[in-house]
Motif scaffolding. Sequence first.
Motif, PDB file in Angstrom:
ATOM      1  N   ALA A   1       5.081  -0.082  15.313  1.00 52.55           N
ATOM      2  CA  ALA A   1       6.344  -0.062  14.583  1.00 52.55           C
ATOM      3  C   ALA A   1       6.030  -0.179  13.095  1.00 52.55           C
ATOM      4  CB  ALA A   1       7.263  -1.199  15.033  1.00 52.55           C
ATOM      5  N   ARG A   2       6.776   0.550  12.296  1.00 56.57           N
ATOM      6  CA  ARG A   2       6.548   0.543  10.852  1.00 56.57           C
ATOM      7  C   ARG A   2       7.500  -0.424  10.158  1.00 56.57           C
ATOM      8  NH1 ARG A   2       3.003   3.803   9.233  1.00 56.57           N
ATOM      9  NH2 ARG A   2       3.414   4.969   7.381  1.00 56.57           N
ATOM     10  N   ALA A   3       6.968  -1.124   9.178  1.00 60.53           N
ATOM     11  CA  ALA A   3       7.770  -2.053   8.388  1.00 60.53           C
ATOM     12  C   ALA A   3       8.574  -1.274   7.353  1.00 60.53           C
ATOM     13  CB  ALA A   3       6.876  -3.054   7.681  1.00 60.53           C
ATOM     14  N   GLY A   4       9.697  -1.849   7.000  1.00 59.22           N
ATOM     15  CA  GLY A   4      10.483  -1.235   5.916  1.00 59.22           C
ATOM     16  C   GLY A   4      11.605  -0.515   6.433  1.00 59.22           C
TER      17      GLY A   4
ATOM     18  N   ALA B   1       0.856  -1.196   0.000  1.00 52.81           N
ATOM     19  CA  ALA B   1       0.000   0.000   0.000  1.00 52.81           C
ATOM     20  C   ALA B   1       0.884   1.235   0.000  1.00 52.81           C
ATOM     21  CB  ALA B   1      -0.907  -0.011   1.218  1.00 52.81           C
ATOM     22  N   GLY B   2       0.707   2.111  -0.935  1.00 52.88           N
ATOM     23  CA  GLY B   2       1.489   3.347  -0.989  1.00 52.88           C
ATOM     24  C   GLY B   2       2.945   3.052  -1.276  1.00 52.88           C
TER      25      GLY B   2
ATOM     26  N   LEU C   1       1.859  -5.994   5.716  1.00 52.80           N
ATOM     27  CA  LEU C   1       1.562  -6.782   6.914  1.00 52.80           C
ATOM     28  C   LEU C   1       0.086  -7.103   6.965  1.00 52.80           C
ATOM     29  CD1 LEU C   1       3.583  -4.699   9.522  1.00 52.80           C
ATOM     30  CD2 LEU C   1       4.271  -6.850   8.483  1.00 52.80           C
ATOM     31  N   THR C   2      -0.229  -8.240   7.519  1.00 52.91           N
ATOM     32  CA  THR C   2      -1.623  -8.573   7.803  1.00 52.91           C
ATOM     33  C   THR C   2      -1.756  -8.752   9.310  1.00 52.91           C
ATOM     34  OG1 THR C   2      -1.270 -10.959   7.619  1.00 52.91           O
ATOM     35  CG2 THR C   2      -1.856  -9.781   5.587  1.00 52.91           C
TER      36      THR C   2
ATOM     37  N   ASP D   1      -2.688  -0.265   8.548  1.00 50.86           N
ATOM     38  CA  ASP D   1      -2.502   0.252   7.185  1.00 50.86           C
ATOM     39  C   ASP D   1      -1.659  -0.678   6.319  1.00 50.86           C
ATOM     40  OD1 ASP D   1      -0.062   0.612   8.358  1.00 50.86           O
ATOM     41  OD2 ASP D   1       0.091   2.757   7.964  1.00 50.86           O
ATOM     42  N   GLY D   2      -1.389  -1.863   6.786  1.00 51.62           N
ATOM     43  CA  GLY D   2      -0.579  -2.800   6.033  1.00 51.62           C
ATOM     44  C   GLY D   2       0.915  -2.525   6.118  1.00 51.62           C
TER      45      GLY D   2
END
Length: 174
Positions: free
Chosen positions: A171-174, A93-94, A100-101, A135-136
């Motif tokens: 926490a944000r992925a990436g 997304a974006g 993530l699920t 938000d994935g």
Amino acid sequence: MTARTARAARGAAGRDTSARVRPARGTGEDGRIMLLTAGMVALALMIVGMVASATAVHLDRKHLFDLADAVAADAADATPPERFYAGGAPAPAGEAMLTLTAADVEGSVRAYLAAHPGEAAGLDGLRVVEASAPDGRTARVGLAATSHPPLLRWFTDAVGGGFTVAATSSARAG
């Protein structure tokens, strides 16, 4: 005062006793300072106990926040590599690098807590109240536990079993 009356006032030991006034016995004021002192000491000890107990609850809350941060950081990388490399991962997304699920985050949280039981030491009744990926890209983890203040445990066990503390971390992925 003449020399003779001065000597009589000094008494047998040669001390001047004319200026000394002794209170009458049985005025009702004897021993009250001891009661006041005992009451103030008891009050001071209760205040120290309350402050120590509040500090213990706060430290349990901080421990829970630290654990929630660690679990959320681990869950941010929760996309299984086999699904990602096999092409089974949904489109990001974006600008997200990984998607993530909620199931991935929840599985990662449970695996982390099972693999690191020492990090949850001292947290009674630890439970996961939220494990989601809104938000994935962000892993949101909510934990709750019961805190038992050391000086009030006898009271909290009799009344309700302790204080519930909760922590939520993202926490944000990436």
